[in-house]
Write a protein that holds these residues in place. Structure first.
Motif, PDB file in Angstrom:
ATOM      1  N   SER A  20     -18.963   7.882  -5.156  1.00 58.19           N
ATOM      2  CA  SER A  20     -18.252   9.150  -5.223  1.00 58.19           C
ATOM      3  C   SER A  20     -16.776   8.879  -4.976  1.00 58.19           C
ATOM      4  O   SER A  20     -16.240   9.149  -3.910  1.00 58.19           O
ATOM      5  N   TYR A  21     -16.122   8.312  -5.979  1.00 59.88           N
ATOM      6  CA  TYR A  21     -14.794   7.771  -5.746  1.00 59.88           C
ATOM      7  C   TYR A  21     -13.685   8.786  -5.997  1.00 59.88           C
ATOM      8  O   TYR A  21     -13.841   9.776  -6.698  1.00 59.88           O
ATOM      9  N   HIS A  22     -12.537   8.486  -5.410  1.00 60.94           N
ATOM     10  CA  HIS A  22     -11.343   9.258  -5.671  1.00 60.94           C
ATOM     11  C   HIS A  22     -10.735   8.827  -7.002  1.00 60.94           C
ATOM     12  O   HIS A  22     -10.443   7.648  -7.196  1.00 60.94           O
ATOM     13  N   PRO A  23     -10.507   9.726  -7.925  1.00 58.51           N
ATOM     14  CA  PRO A  23      -9.777   9.337  -9.141  1.00 58.51           C
ATOM     15  C   PRO A  23      -8.343   8.994  -8.784  1.00 58.51           C
ATOM     16  O   PRO A  23      -7.781   9.521  -7.810  1.00 58.51           O
ATOM     17  N   ILE A  24      -7.743   8.099  -9.567  1.00 66.08           N
ATOM     18  CA  ILE A  24      -6.342   7.738  -9.376  1.00 66.08           C
ATOM     19  C   ILE A  24      -5.648   7.754 -10.730  1.00 66.08           C
ATOM     20  O   ILE A  24      -6.268   7.544 -11.760  1.00 66.08           O
ATOM     21  N   ALA A  25      -4.370   8.030 -10.718  1.00 67.81           N
ATOM     22  CA  ALA A  25      -3.588   8.056 -11.952  1.00 67.81           C
ATOM     23  C   ALA A  25      -2.158   7.654 -11.627  1.00 67.81           C
ATOM     24  O   ALA A  25      -1.620   8.019 -10.574  1.00 67.81           O
ATOM     25  N   LEU A  26      -1.540   6.912 -12.539  1.00 63.58           N
ATOM     26  CA  LEU A  26      -0.172   6.437 -12.369  1.00 63.58           C
ATOM     27  C   LEU A  26       0.730   7.155 -13.361  1.00 63.58           C
ATOM     28  O   LEU A  26       0.386   7.303 -14.529  1.00 63.58           O
ATOM     29  N   SER A  27       1.866   7.611 -12.895  1.00 63.85           N
ATOM     30  CA  SER A  27       2.787   8.315 -13.779  1.00 63.85           C
ATOM     31  C   SER A  27       3.374   7.366 -14.811  1.00 63.85           C
ATOM     32  O   SER A  27       3.460   6.160 -14.574  1.00 63.85           O
ATOM     33  N   PRO A  28       3.808   7.868 -15.967  1.00 60.96           N
ATOM     34  CA  PRO A  28       4.350   7.014 -17.025  1.00 60.96           C
ATOM     35  C   PRO A  28       5.539   6.168 -16.591  1.00 60.96           C
ATOM     36  O   PRO A  28       5.706   5.041 -17.059  1.00 60.96           O
ATOM     37  N   ASN A  29       6.368   6.675 -15.707  1.00 62.41           N
ATOM     38  CA  ASN A  29       7.524   5.890 -15.255  1.00 62.41           C
ATOM     39  C   ASN A  29       7.191   4.939 -14.119  1.00 62.41           C
ATOM     40  O   ASN A  29       8.060   4.212 -13.631  1.00 62.41           O
ATOM     41  N   GLY A  30       5.922   4.929 -13.677  1.00 64.55           N
ATOM     42  CA  GLY A  30       5.482   4.001 -12.647  1.00 64.55           C
ATOM     43  C   GLY A  30       5.964   4.308 -11.261  1.00 64.55           C
ATOM     44  O   GLY A  30       5.839   3.491 -10.351  1.00 64.55           O
ATOM     45  N   GLN A  31       6.482   5.493 -11.044  1.00 60.66           N
ATOM     46  CA  GLN A  31       7.021   5.840  -9.740  1.00 60.66           C
ATOM     47  C   GLN A  31       6.057   6.616  -8.868  1.00 60.66           C
ATOM     48  O   GLN A  31       6.147   6.583  -7.648  1.00 60.66           O
ATOM     49  N   LEU A  32       5.121   7.326  -9.474  1.00 57.62           N
ATOM     50  CA  LEU A  32       4.208   8.174  -8.728  1.00 57.62           C
ATOM     51  C   LEU A  32       2.760   7.740  -8.923  1.00 57.62           C
ATOM     52  O   LEU A  32       2.351   7.378 -10.026  1.00 57.62           O
ATOM     53  N   LEU A  33       1.989   7.803  -7.843  1.00 59.17           N
ATOM     54  CA  LEU A  33       0.545   7.595  -7.893  1.00 59.17           C
ATOM     55  C   LEU A  33      -0.118   8.859  -7.404  1.00 59.17           C
ATOM     56  O   LEU A  33       0.238   9.384  -6.337  1.00 59.17           O
ATOM     57  N   ALA A  34      -1.052   9.367  -8.189  1.00 64.10           N
ATOM     58  CA  ALA A  34      -1.815  10.538  -7.783  1.00 64.10           C
ATOM     59  C   ALA A  34      -3.219  10.125  -7.403  1.00 64.10           C
ATOM     60  O   ALA A  34      -3.847   9.306  -8.089  1.00 64.10           O
ATOM     61  N   THR A  35      -3.713  10.645  -6.309  1.00 62.52           N
ATOM     62  CA  THR A  35      -5.081  10.408  -5.856  1.00 62.52           C
ATOM     63  C   THR A  35      -5.677  11.736  -5.414  1.00 62.52           C
ATOM     64  O   THR A  35      -4.949  12.682  -5.100  1.00 62.52           O
ATOM     65  N   SER A  36      -6.987  11.783  -5.369  1.00 66.49           N
ATOM     66  CA  SER A  36      -7.620  12.940  -4.745  1.00 66.49           C
ATOM     67  C   SER A  36      -8.037  12.559  -3.332  1.00 66.49           C
ATOM     68  O   SER A  36      -7.972  11.394  -2.935  1.00 66.49           O
ATOM     69  N   ASP A  37      -8.465  13.545  -2.580  1.00 72.30           N
ATOM     70  CA  ASP A  37      -8.908  13.300  -1.209  1.00 72.30           C
ATOM     71  C   ASP A  37     -10.222  14.043  -0.971  1.00 72.30           C
ATOM     72  O   ASP A  37     -10.619  14.907  -1.757  1.00 72.30           O
ATOM     73  N   LYS A  38     -10.891  13.700   0.120  1.00 74.81           N
ATOM     74  CA  LYS A  38     -12.205  14.275   0.388  1.00 74.81           C
ATOM     75  C   LYS A  38     -12.147  15.763   0.737  1.00 74.81           C
ATOM     76  O   LYS A  38     -13.166  16.440   0.755  1.00 74.81           O
ATOM     77  N   ASP A  39     -10.941  16.266   0.984  1.00 68.09           N
ATOM     78  CA  ASP A  39     -10.803  17.701   1.225  1.00 68.09           C
ATOM     79  C   ASP A  39     -10.509  18.464  -0.070  1.00 68.09           C
ATOM     80  O   ASP A  39     -10.109  19.618  -0.029  1.00 68.09           O
ATOM     81  N   ASN A  40     -10.684  17.768  -1.230  1.00 65.37           N
ATOM     82  CA  ASN A  40     -10.491  18.344  -2.564  1.00 65.37           C
ATOM     83  C   ASN A  40      -9.029  18.546  -2.928  1.00 65.37           C
ATOM     84  O   ASN A  40      -8.721  19.163  -3.955  1.00 65.37           O
ATOM     85  N   SER A  41      -8.138  18.046  -2.112  1.00 62.48           N
ATOM     86  CA  SER A  41      -6.719  18.135  -2.434  1.00 62.48           C
ATOM     87  C   SER A  41      -6.297  16.955  -3.294  1.00 62.48           C
ATOM     88  O   SER A  41      -7.048  15.992  -3.489  1.00 62.48           O
ATOM     89  N   ILE A  42      -5.072  17.023  -3.827  1.00 63.94           N
ATOM     90  CA  ILE A  42      -4.463  15.948  -4.601  1.00 63.94           C
ATOM     91  C   ILE A  42      -3.223  15.495  -3.860  1.00 63.94           C
ATOM     92  O   ILE A  42      -2.415  16.319  -3.416  1.00 63.94           O
ATOM     93  N   LYS A  43      -3.076  14.179  -3.725  1.00 62.90           N
ATOM     94  CA  LYS A  43      -1.923  13.649  -3.016  1.00 62.90           C
ATOM     95  C   LYS A  43      -1.077  12.802  -3.954  1.00 62.90           C
ATOM     96  O   LYS A  43      -1.604  12.032  -4.755  1.00 62.90           O
ATOM     97  N   LEU A  44       0.217  12.974  -3.860  1.00 66.34           N
ATOM     98  CA  LEU A  44       1.172  12.211  -4.650  1.00 66.34           C
ATOM     99  C   LEU A  44       1.894  11.240  -3.736  1.00 66.34           C
ATOM    100  O   LEU A  44       2.358  11.613  -2.644  1.00 66.34           O
ATOM    101  N   TRP A  45       2.013   9.986  -4.195  1.00 65.43           N
ATOM    102  CA  TRP A  45       2.570   8.897  -3.397  1.00 65.43           C
ATOM    103  C   TRP A  45       3.738   8.248  -4.139  1.00 65.43           C
ATOM    104  O   TRP A  45       3.730   8.124  -5.361  1.00 65.43           O
ATOM    105  N   ASN A  46       4.726   7.836  -3.371  1.00 65.67           N
ATOM    106  CA  ASN A  46       5.818   7.040  -3.914  1.00 65.67           C
ATOM    107  C   ASN A  46       5.321   5.610  -4.045  1.00 65.67           C
ATOM    108  O   ASN A  46       5.001   4.976  -3.040  1.00 65.67           O
TER     109      ASN A  46
END
Length: 439
Positions: free
Chosen positions: A271-297
């Motif tokens: 039951s994994y967290h999906p991850i996605a990388l922005s086209p410019n390579g600056q942002l990483l998006a992940t989900s969390d177990k609380d159903n939220s989405i987190k954006l990382w530098n």
């Protein structure tokens, strides 16, 4: 459906020698795709590839499972890995085949070998650690990719090696050895010189693809699960790794140093967290177990934004090609469009998929943007004449804000993918279908 607007594996490899000149012949005779066809309002079925034709006849009574897929950057070739193993059924065969997209012809068989459960392998041929013996093993290509110059195809294999084939000849160009167990994930740098491979031995290795020599090895803690996803940043400086227990980490791909651990989730394996990388390579998006989405530098590893709104597990994440939007799908049967410049929720699509009363299955699976950002492909459960719904494809037109194409198709992961030129949509399944955009 409602639309809401808001603000705010010992390897037995047989190269199909008879197919080698066919690759060259197909390359010379294939007609070019009409680059003027740019919309999906009237998608046309271009080809159907029968993967069952690769297997013994008794396999048609068994489950045929695609494992991985890749489309070449020039939109010419499709690589598909699959197997027909099912307990008490089928021959236990695996293949990795290369197909010419414009003609729909198979041009090479790169792998034709065995498939079985890791639990049944001879001990001296173990491909998975004890805790990983539920995996399908044998001669399996778990992960497949083309080099950016379209000349080579790379596969991470169940015998712990990474193999590189020449696309024009179908011959093996390199075998990268070093992993103890199966390789489940690979990633290439944008210049095609650096290759990352992730294995059940809980290591990630970085390779110089020109020389075939290992550069760095990243070691994970035994409790952190098996690496199943790798993403290389657009500048080739950062590698993102994710495991079956959702340990998500950032690595410096030049020095081999760990930059940051973003997640070490207690969510159960699978039951994994999906991850996605922005086209410019600056942002990483992940989900969390609380159903939220987190954006990382991605450079610093710091979290700077949390997006809330889903009421169930986030199933998939996709950045638009221009990087201005992030789209998320969830088990709550909604798709949300987030405006990144404003960090606001812009749109919500509801009731896209139907529920399956017979199995616990998400109504919406993966979402994928077309290269021009104008179309969103949605894997969703769709009703059929049978009582059990099947996973199908829906295409959402961003500008028209409506579904412009849908096809109930029985398919499984790895699912749907657009060609880089935006003209083709491929849905890998036992009967793989290739649609072409039309006016």
């Amino acid at each position: 459906m409602k639309f809401i607007t808001k603000t705010g594996f010992s390897l037995l490899i047989t190269v199909a020698i008879a197919s080698i000149p066919l690759i060259q012949a197909v390359s010379a005779q294939s007609s070019q795709l009409n680059t003027r066809q740019k919309t999906w309002n009237k998608a046309q079925l271009l080809h159907q590839l029968d993967l069952y034709s690769l297997y013994p006849s008794d396999s048609r009574n068994c489950k045929l499972s695609p494992v991985s897929q890749a489309i070449s950057p020039n939109s010419r070739f499709l690589a598909i890995s699959s197997h027909d193993y099912e307990r008490s059924c089928g021959s236990g065969t695996s293949t990795l085949t290369l197909w010419d997209l414009p003609t729909g012809k198979k041009v090479a068989t790169l792998i034709q070998g065995k498939a079985t459960e890791a639990f049944w392998l001879e001990r001296n041929l173990a491909q998975e650690p004890v805790e990983g013996n539920t995996y399908i093993a044998g001669d399996i290509a778990h992960a497949v990719a083309f080099t950016p110059n379209n000349n080579q195809i790379i596969a991470g294999l169940s015998n712990g090696t990474v193999k590189v084939w020449d696309v024009k000849t179908g011959q093996i160009a390199q075998t990268l050895q070093g992993h103890r167990y199966a390789v489940h994930a690979i990633a290439l740098s944008p210049n095609g010189q650096l290759l990352a491979s992730g294995s059940s031995d809980q290591t990630v290795k970085l390779w110089d693809l020109q020389t075939g020599k290992p550069l760095h090895t990243f070691n994970l803690n035994p409790s952190n699960g098996i690496i199943d996803r790798l993403i290389m940043s657009s500048d080739g400086q950062t590698l993102v790794s994710a495991t079956t227990t959702n340990k998500i980490q950032l690595w410096n791909s030049q020095t081999g140093q760990l930059k940051k651990t973003l997640f070490n989730s207690d969510r159960s394996p699978g039951s994994y967290h999906p991850i996605a990388l922005s086209p410019n390579g600056q942002l990483l998006a992940t989900s969390d177990k609380d159903n939220s989405i987190k954006l990382w530098n991605l450079r610093t590893g710091s979290r700077f934004l949390t997006l809330k709104g889903h009421t169930d597990k986030v199933q998939s994440l996709a950045f638009s090609p221009n990087g201005k939007s992030l789209v998320s799908s969830s088990n709550d049967n909604t798709i949300k469009f987030w405006n990144l410049p404003t960090n606001k929720l812009e749109h919500i699509l509801t009731n896209i998929g139907v529920t399956n009363p017979h199995f616990s299955q998400p109504s919406i699976n993966r979402i994928v943007f077309s290269p021009n950002g104008q179309t969103l492909a949605i894997e969703a459960l769709m009703p059929t004449s049978n009582p059990v719904p099947v996973m199908g494809i829906k295409l959402w037109d961003i500008q028209q804000q409506k579904i412009v194409f849908e096809a109930p198709e029985t398919f499984s992961l790895p699912g749907v993918q657009f060609s880089l030129d935006g003209q083709l949509l491929v849905a890998v399944a036992p009967q793989t279908k290739i649609w072409q955009a039309s006016n």
